[in-house]
Design a protein around this motif. Structure first.
Motif, short mmCIF file in Angstrom:
data_model
loop_
_atom_site.label_atom_id
_atom_site.label_comp_id
_atom_site.label_asym_id
_atom_site.label_seq_id
_atom_site.Cartn_x
_atom_site.Cartn_y
_atom_site.Cartn_z
N ALA A 44 0.89 -1.22 0.01
CA ALA A 44 0.07 0.07 -0.16
C ALA A 44 0.78 1.42 -0.06
O ALA A 44 1.71 1.60 0.84
CB ALA A 44 -1.01 -0.15 1.27
N ILE A 45 0.66 2.16 -1.19
CA ILE A 45 1.73 3.18 -1.20
C ILE A 45 0.68 4.57 -1.69
O ILE A 45 -0.13 4.23 -2.49
CB ILE A 45 2.84 3.03 -2.35
N THR A 46 0.95 5.39 -0.98
CA THR A 46 0.24 6.65 -1.42
C THR A 46 0.96 7.94 -0.83
O THR A 46 2.22 7.95 -0.50
CB THR A 46 -1.23 6.59 -0.77
N GLY A 47 0.07 9.34 -0.95
CA GLY A 47 0.71 10.52 -0.69
C GLY A 47 0.99 10.93 0.78
O GLY A 47 1.68 11.83 0.97
N LYS A 48 0.47 10.26 1.80
CA LYS A 48 0.51 10.35 3.28
C LYS A 48 0.86 9.27 3.83
O LYS A 48 -0.10 8.25 3.86
CB LYS A 48 -0.51 11.45 3.57
N PRO A 49 1.52 9.45 4.87
CA PRO A 49 1.66 8.04 5.84
C PRO A 49 0.42 7.53 6.44
O PRO A 49 0.25 6.41 6.54
CB PRO A 49 2.86 8.57 6.92
N LEU A 50 -0.52 8.53 6.96
CA LEU A 50 -1.68 8.06 7.53
C LEU A 50 -2.39 7.49 6.68
O LEU A 50 -3.09 6.39 7.10
CB LEU A 50 -2.58 9.34 8.24
#
Length: 623
Positions: A44-50
């Motif tokens: 799971a990879i995206t723009g913000k750690p949360l």
């Protein structure tokens, strides 16, 4: 000295080792600032750690890649990660059961009354950048619920749980908090936005502080209404899928739609209840081209995605590897190829649901690309590079030949050709959003580039939902683009462009990035970094890229800069001088790589490699 003599042999060994499709860490003479991610079960990879954490939580509860992507999408919208719930969602999904790539079109449409005459009557050259008149109908809620219903395994209640907890209060990060403070003068014009975004009205800083618990009561109530509709449908014996669509109907045809429309129109917007009721998510066939045995997938021409496919077709006519990574010849050749592809984007792309029909068969033909490649002057930038004529490659005659001859002329575009590479121009050109990449051991792969409703957003009534600003991507004059003129019910051509690539019929790369018109420029370079220069996925995410500003911006005043070029500060002097002599107007940035998020599929070891640029706050978790 012996070590230096051995280095070429070691490098050659690593390149040979890659032929089995495995990746070797740091096989180029560089190091990465972030380590690659590794996973066997999911990623799971995206723009913000949360938001990445929301995806990880979903996976650990037994969800698949669709469930996790939807949870991450809900989280990013709730934390205003340069988008909100009122924006638009577009995705590519690889279905391991059918071995096919699916395209999700959850882009909003122009509302009733949105015509060229309406905006011209207000003295506008384009629909505005901000406010109620910039809004298309919200697409993200419908896109999320459609993906979940059709391809997920969990309930809406389970998937929205992290976002609902965040809406009840989460510690806001500095980037968003400072964006709110920066945009507060606009925010104060909209009463519902002021209520949500500015908890310290009258203080020297009226936005939340970084780390302050940011509460969104109205949004929480809206999400509760969706979950309640689902749970009531389940209690009546409805299936998981039908229960999710019951929540969909509450948003687009029920009390949420009524309040959204009321709040929009109260503040001067155009969206009606009927506009919301008529809107539908589309599940489509993606566009595809083959580059040296790799099938690369993009969304249709209502996005800029096919421009990357066109550029790949053009670049197949050159030996890129022999030029050397980021050499003068390499940068120049890619820059020219991109200009040709993006000029076609600027003139020919639009919503395929409306006439005239876009000549996509011709635009994506290898024969057309070969003819376009012959226009590249190896010695100089071509500031007049414009759209070509793909119609003969479909056996047709171009109905817009007169417009084509005049396109880009000073008489038509003079106000937009005077831009300079200043901060405002670059902010408009590279306006950010986020991206989401997920995969699981069953074989599902998801690539999403959601956007819209970014800060400063106008919130629609008491829904807590920020409205989209995508209307600005339309044109009002068909001489600029006869396929992208505003019309009620029509989708504006967007920059948002997730990507998937298959090799030997199996997933090879899933990749996407934020940042407006630069998206397909840097995604193209990322892809070539892996395919032509054998970089690992993390190296390819961090590797210095360059940007062209010669296409027309899809935002603001739709400006361009002929020969405008951003280089990485690490570029050597001789390359800078060479490119300057070739007619480029150059500026420099210390990081030019992204933010790109990507997953590489290692079929030798049956594992995943994750990459995330060192450019921003993008972050991933794998297991």
């Amino acid at each position: 000295m012996k070590l230096l003599r051995l280095l070429p042999l070691v490098f050659a060994f690593l390149l040979i080792n890659r032929e089995g499709n495995a990746q070797a860490f740091n096989n180029l003479p560089v190091t990465t600032q972030k380590p690659p991610l590794h996973g066997k079960h999911w990623m799971a990879i995206t723009g913000k750690p949360l938001a990445a954490t929301a995806g990880a939580m979903t996976f650990t509860k037994g969800g698949n890649a669709i469930d996790a992507a939807c949870a991450m999408l809900a989280a990013t919208c709730t934390m205003w990660d340069v988008l909100s719930w009122g924006g638009e969602t577009q995705a590519l999904i690889y279905n391991p059961k059918t071995k096919k790539v699916i395209a999700i079109n959850a882009h909003g449409v122009a509302p009733t009354g949105a015509t060229p005459e309406f905006y011209k009557g207000k003295g506008m050259k384009y629909p505005p950048q901000y406010g109620p008149l910039a809004a298309v109908t919200p697409g993200t809620p419908g896109g999320l619920m459609t993906m979940l219903a059709e391809y997920g395994t969990m309930s809406l209640k389970e998937v929205l749980a992290p976002a609902m907890e965040m809406a009840a209060g989460y510690p806001i990060e500095a980037q968003t908090a400072n964006s709110i403070e920066k945009g507060k003068d606009l925010i104060k014009q909209w009463p519902y936005s002021k209520k949500v975004f500015l908890p310290h009205l009258g203080a020297s800083r009226e936005a939340p502080d970084a780390g302050e618990v940011f509460v969104q009561k109205d949004l929480l109530e809206t999400l509760k209404k969706l979950v309640n509709a689902e749970q009531q449908a389940l209690a009546k014996g409805k299936s998981r899928k039908d229960a999710i669509y019951a929540a969909y109907d509450v948003f687009y045809k029920g009390e949420i739609a009524k309040e959204f429309s009321r709040g929009c129109r109260e503040q001067g917007g155009l969206i009606t209840e009927q506009d919301l009721a008529n809107w539908k998510v589309k599940i489509e066939e993606p566009m595809v081209t083959n580059y040296k045995g790799i099938d690369v997938y993009k969304l249709q021409q209502w996005t800029q995605g096919p421009a990357m496919l066109q550029a790949l077709n053009i670049l197949e006519n050159f030996d890129l590897k022999s030029m050397g990574y980021n050499s003068t010849r390499y940068i120049h050749t890619l820059y020219q190829a991109m200009n040709l592809a993006f000029a076609d984007r600027d003139f020919y792309y639009g919503d395929p649901a409306f006439g005239p029909e876009e000549p996509m068969k011709g635009l994506l033909s290898k024969e057309y690309a070969k003819e376009r490649s012959k226009l590249i002057n190896p010695e100089m930038n071509d500031p007049k590079a414009g759209p070509g004529d793909p119609y003969p490659f479909e056996g047709k005659v171009n109905p817009f030949q007169d417009m084509l001859k005049k396109w880009g002329s000073a008489s038509l575009f003079d106000p937009k050709n005077n831009a300079t590479l200043d901060e405002k121009f670059q902010d408009n050109f590279t306006a950010g959003t986020t991206s989401i990449e997920t995969t699981d051991e069953e074989g599902w792969v998801v690539s999403v580039t959601p956007s819209g409703g970014w800060v400063p957003a106008c919130i629609a009534g008491n829904t807590g939902i920020g409205m989209s600003q995508r209307m600005q991507a339309f044109v009002l004059d068909p001489k600029e683009n006869p396929f992208n003129v505003v019309e009620p019910g029509k989708r504006p051509r967007v920059t948002l462009t997730p990507s998937l690539a298959l090799k030997d019929g199996k997933p090879f790369l899933s990749f996407a990035k934020q940042a407006g018109d630069e998206q397909d420029q840097l995604l193209l370079q990322f892809f070539l970094n892996v395919v032509e220069f054998n970089m690992t996925v993390q190296e390819a995410c961090e590797a210095p890229s360059f940007k062209t500003f010669q296409m027309y911006s899809s935002f603001g005043d739709h400006e361009r800069i002929n020969g405008g070029l951003t280089l990485n500060e690490a570029m050597p002097d001789w390359t800078r001088k060479d490119l300057g002599r070739m007619g480029y107007k150059i500026n420099y940035q210390d990081r030019t790589s992204g933010p790109i998020n990507a997953i590489y599929f290692d079929w030798v070891h049956n594992t995943f490699w994750g990459g995330s640029s060192n450019h921003g706050e993008d972050y991933g978790i794998g297991w």
